[in-house]
Enzyme design. Sequence first.
Site, mmCIF file in Angstrom:
data_model
loop_
_atom_site.group_PDB
_atom_site.id
_atom_site.type_symbol
_atom_site.label_atom_id
_atom_site.label_comp_id
_atom_site.label_asym_id
_atom_site.label_seq_id
_atom_site.Cartn_x
_atom_site.Cartn_y
_atom_site.Cartn_z
ATOM 1 N NE ARG A 63 -2.184 -1.378 3.549
ATOM 2 C CZ ARG A 63 -2.585 -1.089 4.774
ATOM 3 N NH1 ARG A 63 -3.739 -0.458 4.957
ATOM 4 N NH2 ARG A 63 -1.862 -1.408 5.826
ATOM 5 C CD GLU A 64 4.645 -0.455 -1.411
ATOM 6 O OE1 GLU A 64 5.488 -1.350 -1.212
ATOM 7 O OE2 GLU A 64 3.510 -0.687 -1.912
ATOM 8 C CD1 TRP B 237 -18.230 -5.907 -0.636
ATOM 9 C CD2 TRP B 237 -18.154 -4.855 1.331
ATOM 10 N NE1 TRP B 237 -18.878 -4.710 -0.790
ATOM 11 C CE2 TRP B 237 -18.846 -4.037 0.401
ATOM 12 C CE3 TRP B 237 -17.984 -4.399 2.627
ATOM 13 C CZ2 TRP B 237 -19.364 -2.792 0.747
ATOM 14 C CZ3 TRP B 237 -18.501 -3.159 2.974
ATOM 15 C CH2 TRP B 237 -19.182 -2.365 2.038
ATOM 16 C CG ASP C 267 -24.306 -1.618 8.449
ATOM 17 O OD1 ASP C 267 -25.400 -1.135 8.777
ATOM 18 O OD2 ASP C 267 -23.224 -1.230 8.911
ATOM 19 C CD GLU D 224 -24.651 8.089 -1.625
ATOM 20 O OE1 GLU D 224 -24.511 9.301 -1.863
ATOM 21 O OE2 GLU D 224 -25.139 7.288 -2.439
ATOM 22 C CG HIS E 78 -16.795 8.479 1.392
ATOM 23 N ND1 HIS E 78 -18.075 8.147 1.747
ATOM 24 C CD2 HIS E 78 -16.050 7.366 1.571
ATOM 25 C CE1 HIS E 78 -18.110 6.868 2.112
ATOM 26 N NE2 HIS E 78 -16.893 6.378 2.015
#
Length: 751
Positions: free
Chosen positions: A22-23, A561, A599, A665, A694
């Site tokens: 995750r650089e 997910w 959820d 949302e 966000h």
Amino acid sequence: MSNSRNDFTATALGFPRVGPNRELKRATEAYWAGRADAASLHAVAKELRAAQLTAARDAGLDSVPTGTFSYYDQVLDTVVLLGALPGRVAGIAGDLDRYFAAARGTAEVAPLEMTKWFDTNYHYLVPELAADTVFALHPEKPLAELREALALGVPARPVVIGPITFLKLAKSVDGSDLLDRLPDLLPLYERLLGLLAEAGAEWVQLDEPSLVTDLTETELAAVRSTYRRLAVLPARPAILVATYFGRLGAALPGLAETGIEGIAIDLVAGADADLAAARSITDTLIVAGVVDGHNIWRVDPDHALPRLTGLRDAGVTVAVSSSCSLLHVPYSLAPETGLDERLRGWLAFGAEKIAEIRMLATALTAGETEALGIARAAVADRKADPRLRVRAVRERLADLDADATRRAPADERRTLQQERLRLPLLPTTTIGSYPQTGRIRVARAELRRGAIDRAEYDTRMRAEIAEVIAVQEEIGLDVLVHGEPERNDMVQYFAEQLDGFAATGNGWVQSYGTRCVRPPIVYGDVSRPAVMTVEWSTYAQSLTSKPVKGMLTGPVTILAWSFVRDDQPRADTARQIALAIRDETLDLEAAGIGVIQVDEPALRELLPLRRADQAAYLEWAVQAFRLATAGVADATQIHTHLCYSEFGEVIGAIRGLDADVTSIEAARSHLEVLDDLGAIGFDLGIGPGVYDIHSPRVPGAEEVRSALALALQAVPAERLWVNPDCGLKTRGTEEVTAALRNLVAAARALR
């Protein structure tokens, strides 16, 4: 038209881009925070691109995609390429800051809407177009990345989202038909193809995943005319139209007749009909997506090879490929030393999938190899593992009756719940998570390396919960949450406690921007060996007289997910997960928790792309949620949460969930979903998100009040809840507190 076609044999349609550790995430967030400059960010990005491209070349891919790298999102990159950024960001200085403003917003500027990329957990930014949008080509990024690859000796193939998909994914801000903009857009694509050819590209990949959705005859005609026009350009690279995530159907023969040189078809998510149709396409390179780019199981060579040889034997020129971009899988299995060794042998992440592509391409020309034998042995070992089929789980499902998914009518439940909860009009709450503070991250890191024990970790998490409860009470929220400090991720947290799941140590996948997730692996039958959340919820409830929500993730979202098993229907796996969540809801209720949120943000995500396949999915998805939630008493209030999807296509299913309250949302789309809910007579509690979490901006009380006033035009006050549009995990504590104060003030003013 290109004078010659140098065909390739092994490729992938795209790569991960956040870095194996995750650089890019860290470099980008350092830039946002002002700890690094643009040059530092660009240097990290260049190093990541070079490592990925050379690794693919060295692994044996003889055509390597370039231009799939992005600082945030490939659709946003296409918006920039075509000069279609919204006018509201025009005043922001600097190309990079303007780009990030469109993605994330600023204190003054709202970002573009964000929604799911077809049926994946990746989110793209939605272009905003109108009849008067002026397009202008800005080809610097694809040209620079092409030259960069060629300088490394990489056989580069630039990748650009195709014109049909770009327009299909965009939002018309003035109601105009965006397909009418094709004549204005195509000259830019023509110019781009010429520039790429001049820069040394032999092939270009135009991504058209929208072609696997239901297309009208007008749209199919537009596909044919578009690619006929591009095919007759006098100087251009060979064109590969890449499709994925489903079957092409009627679009396949139409594409084959246009004169383009290559078509990529998804033979994992696609249909046998596409395979049969491809056998008659002998003058076009067929890039056969037989290695699953969307899941992590090893390829079964006895399934993939006959498909490849069948095409070859029919006279088709074949290249082996991933079914879609490898963006959707982790970089490599190499770091996963903590996985069960037997399970590890069944898996292939990005690097391993590139090796599988090369293995199949070699087998297609050279016959049997040692690698094929190893792959066959792994597939056989997986099928024989007894953890895949657990008798107790299957017998419990078989014994369920229809009443397992039924509750009393909503109005009866509403009366009982109000008597129990005594909530004011326009009750205020949040979605569940609170900011993950530095203290939480330090505690988690110390626990991982053994610097503290579990008891000390739990003590620190209880302190975080106590602080979150105190803050919410001081702000004046009506239904509280414990903030979820103990949870690393809303799916992984549960997967680590369920049988039939495995978690990776470094299996990061980009969800959007710098947000990465580690999808767990569902490899066998699922059950819950012990309670998972009751201790945290009851502790939080003991600190306040206000109701505290028990927070769970629903079965469809856990399924969506995760990297899910592919040896049985998804519906069966969803039902197993639903039973595990049902057990947890009953234990929460028995412990005195009166509000339980389950959820389901991924409800829309798994919706099949073809309408003919959607009803069956929605039926089992709704039933799985109801199986998970219908065991509690009518006085226990069930909430659910949905986010970042186009809800119109599943609006009936949202009603079918029968949740007492649905938070949804709605901020970026300006509460448009309320019209859809009103059209179906939705009569349950609804909490349309009144501000976008966000984005780093803090909404004012008047802005929230205006959003609520708009909502009250569609929803009676007694059914309207007031909440942000998603969890607050990724935000900072100060901005969250300020935003929630304004939210509460707006609700009180309207009461």
